[in-house]
Scaffold this motif. Sequence first.
Motif, short mmCIF file in Angstrom:
data_model
loop_
_atom_site.label_atom_id
_atom_site.label_comp_id
_atom_site.label_asym_id
_atom_site.label_seq_id
_atom_site.Cartn_x
_atom_site.Cartn_y
_atom_site.Cartn_z
N THR A 48 -22.92 27.62 -15.21
CA THR A 48 -24.37 27.39 -15.19
C THR A 48 -24.73 26.50 -14.02
OG1 THR A 48 -24.53 27.61 -17.59
CG2 THR A 48 -26.33 26.48 -16.47
N ALA A 49 -25.67 26.94 -13.21
CA ALA A 49 -26.09 26.16 -12.04
C ALA A 49 -26.90 24.95 -12.49
CB ALA A 49 -26.91 27.02 -11.10
N PRO A 50 -26.60 23.77 -11.97
CA PRO A 50 -27.40 22.60 -12.30
C PRO A 50 -28.75 22.65 -11.59
CG PRO A 50 -25.80 22.04 -10.62
CD PRO A 50 -25.51 23.46 -11.03
N ASP A 51 -29.78 22.16 -12.25
CA ASP A 51 -31.09 22.10 -11.61
C ASP A 51 -31.06 21.02 -10.53
OD1 ASP A 51 -33.69 22.77 -11.08
OD2 ASP A 51 -34.54 21.66 -12.78
N PHE A 52 -31.93 21.14 -9.56
CA PHE A 52 -32.05 20.10 -8.54
C PHE A 52 -33.47 20.06 -8.02
CE2 PHE A 52 -30.30 23.87 -6.20
CZ PHE A 52 -31.38 24.12 -5.38
N ALA A 53 -33.82 18.94 -7.43
CA ALA A 53 -35.12 18.76 -6.79
C ALA A 53 -34.86 18.15 -5.41
CB ALA A 53 -36.02 17.87 -7.62
N LEU A 54 -35.06 18.95 -4.36
CA LEU A 54 -34.76 18.52 -3.00
C LEU A 54 -35.97 18.69 -2.10
CD1 LEU A 54 -31.27 20.26 -2.54
CD2 LEU A 54 -31.73 17.96 -3.40
N ALA A 55 -36.00 17.91 -1.03
CA ALA A 55 -37.10 17.99 -0.07
C ALA A 55 -36.87 19.10 0.94
CB ALA A 55 -37.26 16.66 0.65
N ASP A 56 -37.92 19.87 1.23
CA ASP A 56 -37.81 20.84 2.31
C ASP A 56 -38.11 20.15 3.64
OD1 ASP A 56 -40.58 20.62 2.57
OD2 ASP A 56 -41.01 22.57 1.68
N GLU A 58 -40.62 20.00 5.43
CA GLU A 58 -41.93 19.36 5.52
C GLU A 58 -42.09 18.23 4.51
OE1 GLU A 58 -41.70 22.85 5.47
OE2 GLU A 58 -41.81 22.81 7.66
N GLY A 59 -41.05 17.96 3.74
CA GLY A 59 -41.10 16.87 2.78
C GLY A 59 -41.58 17.28 1.40
N ASN A 60 -41.82 18.56 1.16
CA ASN A 60 -42.23 19.03 -0.16
C ASN A 60 -41.02 19.15 -1.09
OD1 ASN A 60 -45.00 19.59 0.75
ND2 ASN A 60 -44.06 21.27 1.91
N THR A 61 -41.23 18.82 -2.35
CA THR A 61 -40.15 18.91 -3.33
C THR A 61 -39.97 20.35 -3.81
OG1 THR A 61 -40.48 16.64 -4.07
CG2 THR A 61 -39.30 18.11 -5.56
N VAL A 62 -38.75 20.82 -3.77
CA VAL A 62 -38.41 22.17 -4.21
C VAL A 62 -37.42 22.06 -5.36
CG1 VAL A 62 -37.37 24.38 -3.57
CG2 VAL A 62 -38.79 23.14 -1.92
N ASN A 136 -29.18 12.87 -0.86
CA ASN A 136 -28.49 12.09 -1.90
C ASN A 136 -27.32 12.86 -2.51
OD1 ASN A 136 -30.20 9.81 -1.73
ND2 ASN A 136 -31.75 10.87 -2.94
N LEU A 137 -27.02 14.04 -1.94
CA LEU A 137 -25.88 14.86 -2.37
C LEU A 137 -26.01 15.35 -3.81
CD1 LEU A 137 -23.04 12.68 -0.79
CD2 LEU A 137 -24.23 14.62 0.23
N GLU A 138 -27.24 15.47 -4.29
CA GLU A 138 -27.49 15.89 -5.68
C GLU A 138 -26.95 17.28 -5.95
OE1 GLU A 138 -31.32 17.04 -8.52
OE2 GLU A 138 -31.65 15.99 -6.62
N ALA A 139 -27.37 18.25 -5.16
CA ALA A 139 -26.93 19.63 -5.38
C ALA A 139 -25.50 19.83 -4.92
CB ALA A 139 -27.86 20.59 -4.66
N ILE A 140 -25.14 19.22 -3.80
CA ILE A 140 -23.79 19.38 -3.27
C ILE A 140 -22.75 18.88 -4.27
CG2 ILE A 140 -22.21 18.60 -1.45
CD1 ILE A 140 -24.72 18.58 0.42
N ASN A 141 -23.02 17.73 -4.86
CA ASN A 141 -22.13 17.21 -5.91
C ASN A 141 -22.20 18.07 -7.17
OD1 ASN A 141 -20.47 14.98 -5.23
ND2 ASN A 141 -22.26 13.66 -5.05
N GLY A 142 -23.42 18.50 -7.51
CA GLY A 142 -23.62 19.28 -8.72
C GLY A 142 -22.84 20.58 -8.71
#
Length: 214
Positions: A48-56, A58-62, A136-142
């Motif tokens: 199961t893929a972990p959810d994440f919230a990262l900046a694009d 332009e600085g928008n959260t995706v 912050n390596l959120e998705a990379i670590n996830g």
Amino acid sequence: MNLTQQLKERADNSAATKSAEDTATLTNSVTEVEKAGIVNNALKVGDTAPDFALADAEGNTVRLSELLEKGPVALAFYRGSWCPYCNIELKALQDMLPEFRAAGATLVAISPQTPDESLSLEEKHNLEFPVLSDSNLEAINGFGLLHPVDDRTKAFYEKSGYDLVKSNGATGWQLPLPATYVIAPDRSIRFAFVNADYKLRAEPADVVEAIKTI
């Protein structure tokens, strides 16, 4: 010429111009990652893929969960705009973007680079898909993809003008394994390509075919 052929051509040209010492350093960098067993710990098909919230750029959260509301998502983790193999891969993904969209998928690229670096990359290659900053390596670590750059490789990168602290900010000398995933709307991983060798990447056509099975 498909992506695999382009990457091999790049690797052959690079090997022909580098000293034996530098070639040995880069070969050792792959060996170190293999020995660390990081590939074995990365997420695989069926996980199961972990959810994440990262900046694009332009600085928008995706958020992954919001992208999945629209359909499957293809994630391409890359090392950075300083990496020639990553640039070749991203251009190949851009060339295949109509096929990704026709298959109903959202294509997203992720690296530890800062948003400013991501924006420069988008503009350089005229990328029409989101390039996200995982500072912050959120998705990379996830996804289990993080590995440190060994000292020998770090010295080579510094000599070559690759300043990962400038590129990545606080995360510094840590990189993701280049990896490609296809995530179904239920967050199950349906396709996974992870390899210790940074010169090898998933063929975009294979990724599109995996999307079509969802």
